[in-house]
Design an enzyme around this catalytic site. Structure first.
Site, PDB file in Angstrom:
ATOM      1  CG  ASN A 163       0.482   5.065   0.204  1.00 59.95           C
ATOM      2  OD1 ASN A 163       1.327   4.694   1.023  1.00 59.95           O
ATOM      3  ND2 ASN A 163      -0.419   4.252  -0.292  1.00 59.95           N
ATOM      4  CG  ASP A 164       3.289   4.448  -3.581  1.00 57.46           C
ATOM      5  OD1 ASP A 164       2.891   3.693  -2.667  1.00 57.46           O
ATOM      6  OD2 ASP A 164       2.869   4.372  -4.752  1.00 57.46           O
ATOM      7  CB  VAL A 165       6.483  10.215  -1.793  1.00 54.35           C
ATOM      8  CG1 VAL A 165       6.239  10.189  -3.279  1.00 54.35           C
ATOM      9  CG2 VAL A 165       5.355  10.902  -1.057  1.00 54.35           C
ATOM     10  CB  SER A 221       2.527   1.731  -6.464  1.00 53.49           C
ATOM     11  OG  SER A 221       2.679   1.592  -5.073  1.00 53.49           O
TER      12      SER A 221
END
Lengths: 451, 98
Positions: A379-381, A420
């Site tokens: 996700n965040d990456v 996050s």
């Protein structure tokens, strides 16, 4: 006899040189292991007055248990195991120092100082690693201490530790002083690691590794043994480099991770507006069709993939697509797993050849030519806001250029934002389609649909 | 004695430099085996624990030293075995496969 200490040093360095490539790494590791055997053998020959029976029995039990754990551990649990061994090394160093300090008169002032330093570093590494293990194993969830309580306790602990150490340096005859120093250092280690969350674990593990290396080097100064000094320095250097690389990959300074991890939880407001757009949900058949008609695909694996144990399915999908002349590459973000390089090992375990695995910098230019980017449990990456939205909490973090691919398919457990808590605008773009559900399930259905 | 210490200091600093140079060349694909190998290396405190055994007197001392031996043996042996296991998993694609 001194040679038995020079040889291991050479072996360690040659071994470390061979760790550069997957082809030579395995023999490199055996060079290092040989160095260790020569070093231990030399010590044994130099000290014939060791109580043999007991020592050999203890070493046999230790080796047996070590082999047992090492053979049984799952690759997803590697971070935990590294944490355990780290704790053992740190604890060993602390105990050596404790025993040396027990011989109060036989130690000079300087040796006593070195012993105290060894005791402190070793104890912090022991308790910090134990807490890291418990958290990674999910046996322990961070207690809900408020930030002030946490900071106060850490501060008081540090004060106590420093005053005890200065008593030792001033050579005050306090009974059991070494034990008290050890207890205070153990407490500091606990306080240091206990507030740190899952996503920051790659950094913490690397840092504890470096710390244990330094404890080993300090032990070397204590017993005047160069093998320990060189080996400890190598480990310290390696741990330091990995710590730097991991914190850079998350765009967070070490200080930020250690001391403000409680502050950042639950902030997910920036970027919220973007998700007013709707996500497009695709069917497995559509995606299967799209994949088989593509020429090149980049797969972006995240920890969600490992969490649902879908590595074998990924390999099967790769093989099925190879049958349709589709090229598949894997783009690996440095913090895709729970420790440095973790995702590479998880994919290698599923028999995915390592020359298909590409690091972020090596593959980021290729996304714009890719027909499909297939995001599995990451996700965040992949969040493009990290490049474009100065308000985003992720801004500045290096990410994979998934949004540049002609088509993006995201396999995702549910519609919630990721770890996050930051929304990912990638999901609502017009060229992105979502496949919701467990990664293993979804991949299984994709494979069926392709057949 | 202090000369001895200065030499040891040199060795430590030089080894740190060598470590930085060597380790920064290792590609991220090998970072997990690197970490588990270095993890095994710091079990070298076993040498410290063993040399301690020569001058321990009394049960408490002996017990502490033996626990240290146990910890570090577990560390060394387990660390090397698991690193070997990991490195055994890295394959290049087999011939004929595209």
């Amino acid at each position: 006899m001194a040679l038995s200490y020079a040889i291991p040093t050479v072996f360690f360095i040659v071994g470390a040189m061979r760790l550069k490539s997957p082809k030579t790494a395995r023999t490199g590791m055996w060079w290092i292991a040989m160095g260790m055997i020569v070093g231990v053998g030399g010590t044994v020959l130099l000290h014939p007055d060791i109580p043999w029976g007991l020592t050999i029995a203890v070493m046999a039990i230790g080796s047996g248990l070590g082999v047992f754990i090492a053979k049984r551990v799952k690759m997803t649990a590697m971070p935990q195991m590294v944490a355990v061994f780290n704790g053992m090394g740190g604890g060993g160093a602390a105990l050596v120092a404790l025993d040396s300090l027990g011989h109060f008169r036989s130690l000079g002032a300087f040796a006593a100082l070195i012993a105290t330093i060894t005791l402190v570093i070793g104890s912090i590494s022991f308790s910090g690693s134990s807490i890291a293990f418990l958290k990674l194993q999910e046996w322990l969830h961070g207690p809900r201490l408020s930030r002030t309580v946490q900071a106060t306790m850490t501060g008081l602990g540090l004060l106590l530790l420093l005053s005890l150490v200065s008593l030792r340096i001033a050579n005050q005859p306090v009974p059991g002083l070494a034990i008290w120093i050890m207890i205070a250092a153990v407490f500091e280690g606990v306080m240091l690691v206990i507030p740190i969350g899952g996503a920051d674990m790659p950094v913490v593990i690397s840092m504890l590794n470096a710390l244990t290396g330094l404890a080993a080097a300090a032990t070397g100064f204590l017993i005047s043994n160069n093998v320990l000094i060189v080996a400890g320095a190598l480990v310290g250097a390696s741990g330091t480099i990995l710590t730097q690389q991991m914190s850079r990959a998350m765009n967070r300074s070490l200080r930020h991770i250690l001391f403000s991890s409680l502050a950042q939880s639950g902030t997910g407001t920036p970027g919220h507006g973007d998700l007013d757009g709707t996500m497009i949900e695709a069917s497995h058949e559509d995606v299967a069709m799209l994949l088989t008609y593509s020429r090149n695909i980049i797969v972006v694996p995240g920890f969600g993939l490992a969490a649902s144990r879908a590595q074998q399915e990924v390999r099967q999908l790769m093989e099925k697509l190879a049958g349709h002349q589709v090229g598949v590459k894997f783009a690996i973000h440095p913090v895709a797993g729970r420790m440095p390089g973790h995702m590479n090992v998880l994919l290698a375990e599923a028999n995915i050849p390592y020359d298909r695995l590409f690091e972020m910098d090596a593959i980021n230019q290729e996304f714009k030519d890719a027909d499909v980017a297939l995001v599995i449990g990451a996700n965040d990456v992949t969040n493009p806001a990290a490049k474009t939205e100065p308000n985003s909490p992720l801004f500045g973090m290096p990410v994979l250029n998934v949004d540049q691919a002609k088509k993006v398919i995201v396999l995702k457990r549910g519609k919630n934002p990721g770890f996050s808590g930051v929304d990912n605008p990638l999901y609502t773009r017009s060229h992105t389609s979502m496949l919701f559900g467990d990664a293993k399930d979804s991949l299984g259905k994709l494979i069926q649909a392709i057949e | 004695m202090s000369n001895h210490l200065i030499t040891e200091g040199y060795i430590f600093i030089l080894a740190m430099f060598v470590g930085f140079l060597l380790i920064s060349k290792i590609p991220p694909i090998l970072h997990t085996p690197l970490m588990s190998a270095t993890n095994a290396i710091h079990g070298v405190v076993l040498i410290g624990a063993l040399s301690l055994l020569t001058w321990t007197h009394g049960t408490v001392d002996l017990t502490i030293a033996l626990v240290a031996v146990f910890f570090s043996t577990l560390n060394v042996v387990g660390g090397f075995v698991v690193t070997d296991r990991i490195l055994g998993m890295f394959h290049v694609r087999s011939d004929g496969e595209q």
